[in-house]
Design an enzyme around this catalytic site. Structure first.
Site, mmCIF file in Angstrom:
data_model
loop_
_atom_site.group_PDB
_atom_site.id
_atom_site.type_symbol
_atom_site.label_atom_id
_atom_site.label_comp_id
_atom_site.label_asym_id
_atom_site.label_seq_id
_atom_site.Cartn_x
_atom_site.Cartn_y
_atom_site.Cartn_z
ATOM 1 C CG HIS A 94 -7.763 -3.103 9.039
ATOM 2 N ND1 HIS A 94 -5.840 -2.713 8.992
ATOM 3 C CD2 HIS A 94 -7.349 -3.326 8.121
ATOM 4 C CE1 HIS A 94 -5.980 -2.172 8.144
ATOM 5 N NE2 HIS A 94 -6.562 -2.599 6.935
ATOM 6 C CD1 TRP A 109 -2.355 -2.079 1.148
ATOM 7 C CD2 TRP A 109 -3.692 -0.493 0.443
ATOM 8 N NE1 TRP A 109 -3.506 -2.872 1.112
ATOM 9 C CE2 TRP A 109 -4.057 -1.199 0.540
ATOM 10 C CE3 TRP A 109 -3.620 0.510 0.065
ATOM 11 C CZ2 TRP A 109 -5.314 -1.522 -0.096
ATOM 12 C CZ3 TRP A 109 -4.873 0.943 -0.245
ATOM 13 C CH2 TRP A 109 -5.767 -0.590 0.150
#
Length: 209
Positions: free
Chosen positions: A60, A20
């Site tokens: 998360h 990412w």
């Protein structure tokens, strides 16, 4: 023809694997050599928990959500159905109604994005939040996808993550399905028991049933 043995659907971890943007890249080094220790080589890795093939824990995207160590490992072991949705840029409940999901607990989606672990995709197929209610109504407990996220790559509200969570569906991301045919498989994709973690790398493998 489908292979009959175990098929590895994990992205190999290496210094070349995509991550990412802005996140911690994967790296491996031999921190101590056998020459240095006199007996063994000792490796060291540094990585984001969301690089490569991995599972998300609810923590998360939800501060009150379960962490990896809290999750039932049986979520990640058992029968799974691979379905091909590569013909759709937008995958929603209506698309999924075209597949027989009766009795299916784990669904693995094969999208139109080529599996190239060394390139982070610029865009991915849209996985609409309304599919979560439909999958939940069928008793699905795990959704696997061959892309980095179940939400758009620039999402901040993480709508599909939250919708899946409300329906008791957990998330497996960045599996590799390019060479996998549709059908029923046995899946093993166990996370590491990392205390406090919001996710974990996994070695995901499937075997045709």
């Amino acid at each position: 023809m489908t292979k009959k043995g175990w098929i590895d659907i994990s992205q190999p971890l290496s210094s070349d694997i995509a991550h990412w943007p802005g996140d911690t890249p994967f790296s491996y080094e031999t921190a101590f050599t056998k020459e240095q220790t006199g007996s063994v080589n000792i490796g060291r890795i540094t990585t984001s928990l969301h690089t490569g093939t991995h599972v998300d824990a609810p923590f998360h995207f939800n501060d009150e959500g379960e962490k990896i160590i809290d999750l039932d490992i049986e979520l990640y072991i058992g029968t799974a159905l691979v379905i091909d949705v590569s013909g759709y840029d937008h995958v929603d409940a209506e698309v999924l109604r075209g597949f027989d999901l009766e009795g299916v607990e784990r669904v693995l989606l094969k999208t139109a994005v080529p599996n190239n672990p060394e390139v982070f995709p610029e865009r991915i197929s849209e996985l609409a939040a309304d599919m979560a209610d439909y999958l939940g109504s069928k008793g699905v407990r795990l959704l696997g996808v061959d892309v980095p996220s179940v939400d758009p790559l620039d999402s901040k509200d993480m709508e599909t993550h939250h919708a899946l969570y409300r329906n008791g569906i957990h998330i497996l991301e960045n599996i590799m399905l390019d060479d996998v045919e549709e059908g029923n498989y046995e899946l093993i994709a166990l996370p590491l028991p990392i205390k406090g973690a919001d996710g974990s790398p996994v070695r995901a493998v499937i075997r045709p049933l």
